[in-house]
Every structure is written in C-alpha cells, then in structure tokens.
Write a protein that holds these residues in place. Structure first.
Motif, mmCIF file in Angstrom:
data_model
loop_
_atom_site.group_PDB
_atom_site.id
_atom_site.type_symbol
_atom_site.label_atom_id
_atom_site.label_comp_id
_atom_site.label_asym_id
_atom_site.label_seq_id
_atom_site.Cartn_x
_atom_site.Cartn_y
_atom_site.Cartn_z
ATOM 1 N N GLU A 204 0.832 -1.201 0.000
ATOM 2 C CA GLU A 204 0.000 0.000 0.000
ATOM 3 C C GLU A 204 0.873 1.259 0.000
ATOM 4 O O GLU A 204 0.657 2.199 -0.770
ATOM 5 N N ARG A 205 1.873 1.262 0.891
ATOM 6 C CA ARG A 205 2.741 2.445 0.981
ATOM 7 C C ARG A 205 3.461 2.681 -0.349
ATOM 8 O O ARG A 205 3.590 3.813 -0.812
ATOM 9 N N MET A 206 3.943 1.600 -0.951
ATOM 10 C CA MET A 206 4.740 1.777 -2.159
ATOM 11 C C MET A 206 3.868 2.144 -3.359
ATOM 12 O O MET A 206 4.270 2.946 -4.206
ATOM 13 N N LEU A 207 2.656 1.578 -3.430
ATOM 14 C CA LEU A 207 1.753 1.964 -4.528
ATOM 15 C C LEU A 207 1.474 3.459 -4.453
ATOM 16 O O LEU A 207 1.499 4.159 -5.468
ATOM 17 N N ALA A 208 1.224 3.969 -3.240
ATOM 18 C CA ALA A 208 0.988 5.408 -3.084
ATOM 19 C C ALA A 208 2.232 6.178 -3.519
ATOM 20 O O ALA A 208 2.145 7.184 -4.232
ATOM 21 N N GLY A 209 3.413 5.668 -3.155
ATOM 22 C CA GLY A 209 4.661 6.334 -3.525
ATOM 23 C C GLY A 209 4.869 6.386 -5.032
ATOM 24 O O GLY A 209 5.442 7.345 -5.562
ATOM 25 N N PHE A 210 4.409 5.363 -5.750
ATOM 26 C CA PHE A 210 4.538 5.339 -7.211
ATOM 27 C C PHE A 210 3.419 6.131 -7.898
ATOM 28 O O PHE A 210 3.345 6.180 -9.116
ATOM 29 N N GLY A 211 2.516 6.700 -7.105
ATOM 30 C CA GLY A 211 1.519 7.605 -7.677
ATOM 31 C C GLY A 211 0.143 6.992 -7.904
ATOM 32 O O GLY A 211 -0.723 7.634 -8.511
ATOM 33 N N ALA A 212 -0.087 5.769 -7.409
ATOM 34 C CA ALA A 212 -1.432 5.196 -7.552
ATOM 35 C C ALA A 212 -2.376 5.853 -6.558
ATOM 36 O O ALA A 212 -1.944 6.346 -5.506
ATOM 37 N N ARG A 213 -3.676 5.852 -6.884
ATOM 38 C CA ARG A 213 -4.655 6.354 -5.928
ATOM 39 C C ARG A 213 -5.089 5.184 -5.049
ATOM 40 O O ARG A 213 -5.706 4.229 -5.534
ATOM 41 N N ILE A 214 -4.719 5.243 -3.775
ATOM 42 C CA ILE A 214 -5.004 4.135 -2.862
ATOM 43 C C ILE A 214 -5.311 4.712 -1.485
ATOM 44 O O ILE A 214 -4.601 5.612 -1.017
ATOM 45 N N THR A 215 -6.391 4.237 -0.884
ATOM 46 C CA THR A 215 -6.747 4.720 0.460
ATOM 47 C C THR A 215 -6.962 3.529 1.388
ATOM 48 O O THR A 215 -7.331 2.446 0.935
ATOM 49 N N THR A 216 -6.724 3.752 2.665
ATOM 50 C CA THR A 216 -6.982 2.711 3.666
ATOM 51 C C THR A 216 -7.839 3.312 4.762
ATOM 52 O O THR A 216 -7.534 4.386 5.285
ATOM 53 N N GLU A 217 -8.932 2.600 5.047
ATOM 54 C CA GLU A 217 -9.836 3.053 6.121
ATOM 55 C C GLU A 217 -9.942 1.938 7.142
ATOM 56 O O GLU A 217 -10.044 0.774 6.747
ATOM 57 N N THR A 218 -9.946 2.298 8.411
ATOM 58 C CA THR A 218 -10.166 1.257 9.414
ATOM 59 C C THR A 218 -11.634 1.306 9.809
ATOM 60 O O THR A 218 -12.131 2.333 10.273
ATOM 61 N N THR A 219 -12.347 0.206 9.570
ATOM 62 C CA THR A 219 -13.781 0.139 9.871
ATOM 63 C C THR A 219 -14.000 -1.060 10.793
ATOM 64 O O THR A 219 -13.054 -1.762 11.140
ATOM 65 N N GLU A 221 -15.235 -3.774 9.870
ATOM 66 C CA GLU A 221 -14.872 -4.975 9.083
ATOM 67 C C GLU A 221 -13.364 -5.236 9.135
ATOM 68 O O GLU A 221 -12.902 -6.300 8.786
ATOM 69 N N GLY A 222 -12.590 -4.228 9.475
ATOM 70 C CA GLY A 222 -11.127 -4.326 9.450
ATOM 71 C C GLY A 222 -10.557 -3.206 8.595
ATOM 72 O O GLY A 222 -11.170 -2.142 8.468
ATOM 73 N N ARG A 223 -9.400 -3.449 7.982
ATOM 74 C CA ARG A 223 -8.794 -2.424 7.112
ATOM 75 C C ARG A 223 -9.372 -2.568 5.710
ATOM 76 O O ARG A 223 -9.307 -3.642 5.121
ATOM 77 N N VAL A 224 -9.929 -1.495 5.196
ATOM 78 C CA VAL A 224 -10.544 -1.515 3.870
ATOM 79 C C VAL A 224 -9.644 -0.686 2.948
ATOM 80 O O VAL A 224 -9.484 0.524 3.138
ATOM 81 N N ILE A 225 -9.048 -1.377 1.979
ATOM 82 C CA ILE A 225 -8.067 -0.728 1.104
ATOM 83 C C ILE A 225 -8.692 -0.585 -0.276
ATOM 84 O O ILE A 225 -9.160 -1.570 -0.857
ATOM 85 N N THR A 226 -8.722 0.622 -0.795
ATOM 86 C CA THR A 226 -9.365 0.878 -2.089
ATOM 87 C C THR A 226 -8.328 1.423 -3.060
ATOM 88 O O THR A 226 -7.666 2.424 -2.778
ATOM 89 N N LEU A 227 -8.201 0.723 -4.190
ATOM 90 C CA LEU A 227 -7.226 1.112 -5.218
ATOM 91 C C LEU A 227 -7.966 1.451 -6.504
ATOM 92 O O LEU A 227 -8.814 0.675 -6.955
ATOM 93 N N THR A 228 -7.623 2.593 -7.088
ATOM 94 C CA THR A 228 -8.196 2.952 -8.393
ATOM 95 C C THR A 228 -7.305 2.382 -9.482
ATOM 96 O O THR A 228 -6.095 2.648 -9.506
ATOM 97 N N GLY A 229 -7.898 1.583 -10.355
ATOM 98 C CA GLY A 229 -7.124 0.854 -11.362
ATOM 99 C C GLY A 229 -6.611 1.724 -12.501
ATOM 100 O O GLY A 229 -7.027 2.870 -12.669
ATOM 101 N N GLN A 230 -5.697 1.148 -13.242
ATOM 102 C CA GLN A 230 -5.106 1.705 -14.455
ATOM 103 C C GLN A 230 -4.471 3.082 -14.272
ATOM 104 O O GLN A 230 -4.653 3.986 -15.093
ATOM 105 N N PRO A 231 -3.691 3.233 -13.185
ATOM 106 C CA PRO A 231 -2.935 4.481 -13.045
ATOM 107 C C PRO A 231 -1.691 4.417 -13.928
ATOM 108 O O PRO A 231 -1.299 3.329 -14.358
ATOM 109 N N GLU A 232 -1.093 5.598 -14.203
ATOM 110 C CA GLU A 232 0.257 5.522 -14.762
ATOM 111 C C GLU A 232 1.208 5.651 -13.572
ATOM 112 O O GLU A 232 1.208 6.668 -12.886
#
Ligand code: S3P
Length: 451
Positions: A204-219, A221-232
């Motif tokens: 998660e940390r590295m995807l954010a570092g490479f510029g992907a849109r990724i968020t983590t929420e603690t709910t 249910e647990g940790r909910v990680i959302t990634l937006t596909g097809q980033p450059e």
C-alpha cells in the motif's frame, strides 16, 4: 530453483560475548515490491539497498522475463519499467525458487494482462498452497491450472477483460492482499481489499509512492483498502531499509549469549513488522531502540541488544502474530533460554511457510532437550533457563532459511553444539549471515567432517 545440489551442513558452538555492529541486509518484502512496481512504472526506477538474496534475484529474473530491463552497477539497481498492463508474455517457465512472496506477487501483477505464464519453484515452494491467491485472481477473470490443491507448477492465463474485485482476505496474509492489489492495478475501476487483521503494508505504501490512488480506512470490518485501477505509475528512487526479520537473528543471538552487546543499526520499525522486538522486551530482554527517527515515512532505529540472563516466558498476544509471523522460529529459541512457558497462539499460518515451522522447530527443540507442546494453531515452549539447554543435535533445515538460522542461534548458547543439515537456504534472505555472525564473535562454521 534447485540451486543447491550439495547440502551445506553448518555447526554453531557455545559462544560469547558477541560484540560490535551487525549491518544486516535490505528488507526482503520491500525488495520484491521495488522490483515489481519498478517494472510496472513507465521509465527508470533506481533502487539502493536492495537485498541481493536468491529470492529477490529470482524476482528480478522474472521481471526481465516479463519485459522489464534490469541492471545492477555498484550496488545501484536500475529498472526500466514497461507500464501498467505492459508485461510481455514470458518465453519460458518462471522459476521463483524458494519464494512464496515472489511467486504470489508476480502472479497478481500479471493476472489482469492477456498473457500466459507458467510458474514453478523448489520443492518447498511446490508444496505450498497457491489457491489462496489464484481464487481471488479468478474473480478478476484470470484462469489458473495447477497441480492438485492448486500447487506449482501452475499456469496462469491473464484476464483479457479484467473486472475490478472486492475481496475480504480469509487468512492474515500480506502476500494475498498484495497479489489482489497488484492485479487491481490493471483492472478498470476500484478494487477493494478488506483484511480483518493488519498485515505488513509495504504494498500500500509503495503503490501510493509510485503515484497510484489508494486509500486505507479502518472500519469494523477491518482495514478496507481501495485502489483505483489503471494508473500511470511514475518511476521512483528507492532506498530499501534494512530487514527487521534479518535483524532478529543477531538481536536474539546477543540476548542469549553471555556478555554480549550488539548494535544493529538502521532497522525499520514499521508497526506491521516490529512485533518480535516488543515481545522480547515483554520477556525482559535488554533491547533498546537508539536514535529513533523517521525515514521515508517509516520509523527507523538502531537496535541495541545485550545479554539478558533473566528472560521469562510470556503469553504472546495473538493479535501481534501478523506483525512477527516470520520471527516465531527464533522466538522459540529465545523461549528455550527463558524461565517458564512461552505460549504462542493464533499462528496456524506458520504451518504453510517455507516449511511447517511449528513442526520443524518443535522436533529440533525437543531433540535438543527442550519441552514443546503443539496444536494446529498454537505451540508452547517450556524454557529451561540460561545455561541449561543441552543441545548436541543435528537438525533438518527443510529448505527453510529461518529454520536454519534459528537452530544456529540455539547452538550459540546450548551446552553442546547444534548442527543444521543444510545451511544453503540461508542465502535466500541473508546471504551474509555466516560472516556477519562470525564477525560478532559467534562460533559458526561450515562442517567439513562428520560431527
Ligand atoms: C511477506 C508476507 C508474509 C511473510 C513473508 C513475506 C510479504 O507472508 O511470511 O516472509 O513480503 O508479503 P504471508 O503474507 O503469506 O503471511
């Protein structure tokens, strides 16, 4: 890959004091991810501090087979990435050697590209479950054809029209989480991964570092990680921190050998990785964090470990398991030198690592004179106290680097030597283990004659 045709028996004898600085190698988890994300970025990523262990070298070879250009000069690695969805079809079988992380993350990274690849590995990796990864990859539209039980060798046909996935990871596994996230990179829309227990979050940390849109929420249910596909993904300059899982060995060695005082500098203390050190402190270890600081968004410290003759067994909090999953073998060795019982629960993942680590450690510890009880999901080591562990055994390392290193630490403080039948697997994660430990004063040597 069966690189090691000839086993390398190695023996550890009573030692101490261990003194000096232990410069342990780069983090294995972060090294794999640096190469894979570098290969998926557009342009040139540079990496320093990469672990040059066999597992990571196998991942580098795999990334080349998928079309990335990777070179190394003077300790600096350069990766020319092909972009998200840009992997080429490999011309041959991908051999991931001993590495579960390598094969699972790479399967994820190709599963949403319309290419086919066949994966294999050594006897250890071929015995490990892959369904935990191929099941969620099938939800993206990929198809896997493996041996019974989804074992390697396995052919994965990437999805031509991938769909994004919402997936609750059924086992605490950063490898499964990461495989799904990497597959989500080339699926349109949002891929969501839910984990009940927090596992290492380097992807998660590295995807954010490479510029992907990724968020983590603690709910709830647990940790909910959302990634937006097809980033450059944009190429990065990465400095790999040193591996806390490798640091564990000189740290634990210092705690159990008389008179020791060892400094292990620059160790990442990401909370998803640092559970062992907290546990050792709870057991009464003389282990301090010096020069605590932040580097690249991660807490880092120099660890100082001193001989701790009054360790006591504890009940390890089960919720800590994911943050120290690779460290239970060496913890069980420290527990053998503590007073009382060390109770480890919620650890059935240990049975599907490079070996069944509960069984491997229990058998070797019992042979060395230490009482161990075990169940599917738990084990208890009854310590004998410092100076009272008999040793005097040859144990099997079972193609498992951490089992080999753990028993060599046992030999440094037991009354008679401990030999591992094959220390060659240590090169998968800690190629300089032997010179590093002998440099501190440990009596560890390859065995040239029968014990
Ligand atoms: C790793 C995750 C862990 C760990 C392994 C490395 C990773 O495995 O045991 O050594 O880099 O993601 P699981 O995620 O299967 O628990």
């Amino acid at each position: 890959m069966s690189r090691h045709a000839t086993p390398v028996p190695m023996t550890a004898r009573k030692s101490g004091p261990l003194t000096g600085e232990a410069q342990v190698p780069g983090d294995k988890s972060i090294s794999h991810r640096s190469l894979i994300l570098g290969a998926l970025a557009v342009g040139e990523t540079t990496i320093t501090g990469l672990l040059d262990g066999e597992d990571v070298l196998d991942t580098a070879a795999a990334m080349r087979a998928f079309g990335a250009e990777i070179t190394e000069a003077g300790g600096v690695w350069t990766v020319h990435g092909v972009g998200t969805g840009g992997f080429a079809e490999p011309a041959d079988v991908i051999d991931c050697g001993n590495s579960g992380t390598g094969v699972r993350l790479i399967m994820g990274s190709m599963a949403t590209t319309p290419i086919t690849a066949t994966f294999t590995g050594d006897a250890s990796l071929r015995s490990r479950p892959m369904g935990r990864v191929t099941d969620p990859l099938a939800a993206f539209g990929a198809r896997a054809h493996g041996r019974q039980g989804g074992r390697l060798p396995l052919t994965l046909v990437g999805a031509a029209d991938p769909v994004p996935v919402r997936y609750a990871v059924p086992v605490p596994s950063a490898q499964v989480k990461s495989a799904v996230l990497l597959a989500g990179l080339n699926a349109p829309g949002e891929t969501v991964v839910i984990e009940r227990e927090a596992t290492r979050d380097h992807t998660e940390r590295m995807l954010a570092g490479f510029g992907a849109r990724i968020t983590t929420e603690t709910t709830n249910e647990g940790r909910v990680i959302t990634l937006t596909g097809q980033p450059e993904l944009s190429p990065q300059t990465i400095t790999v921190p040193r591996d806390p899982s490798s640091a564990a060995f000189p740290v634990c060695a210092a705690l159990v050998t008389e008179g020791s005082d060892v400094l292990v500098p620059n160790i990442g203390l990401n909370p998803t990785r640092a559970g062992l050190f907290e546990t050792l402190r709870d057991m009464g270890a003389d282990l301090t964090y010096e020069n605590l600081r932040e580097e690249g968004g991660e807490p880092v410290a120099d660890l100082r470990a001193r001989f701790s003759p009054d360790l006591r067994g504890i009940e390890v909090p089960p919720e800590r398991a994911a943050s120290m999953i690779d460290e239970y073998p060496v913890l069980s060795v420290v527990a053998a030198f503590a007073e009382g019982r060390t109770v480890m629960r919620g650890v059935k993942e240990l049975r599907v690592k490079e070996s069944d680590r509960i069984d491997a450690m229990a058998q070797g510890l019992r042979a060395a004179g230490v009482e161990v009880e075990e169940g599917e999901d738990w084990w208890i080591v009854t310590g004998r106290g410092f100076g009272d562990v008999p040793g005097g055994v040859t144990v099997e390392s079972r193609l498992d680097h951490r089992i080999a290193m753990s028993f060599l630490i046992l030999g440094l403080a037991s009354n008679r030597p401990v030999t591992v039948d094959d220390a060659a697997p240590i090169a998968t994660s800690f190629p300089v283990f032997e010179p590093l430990m002998t440099g501190l004063g440990a009596d560890i040597a390859r065995q040239t004659e029968p014990a």
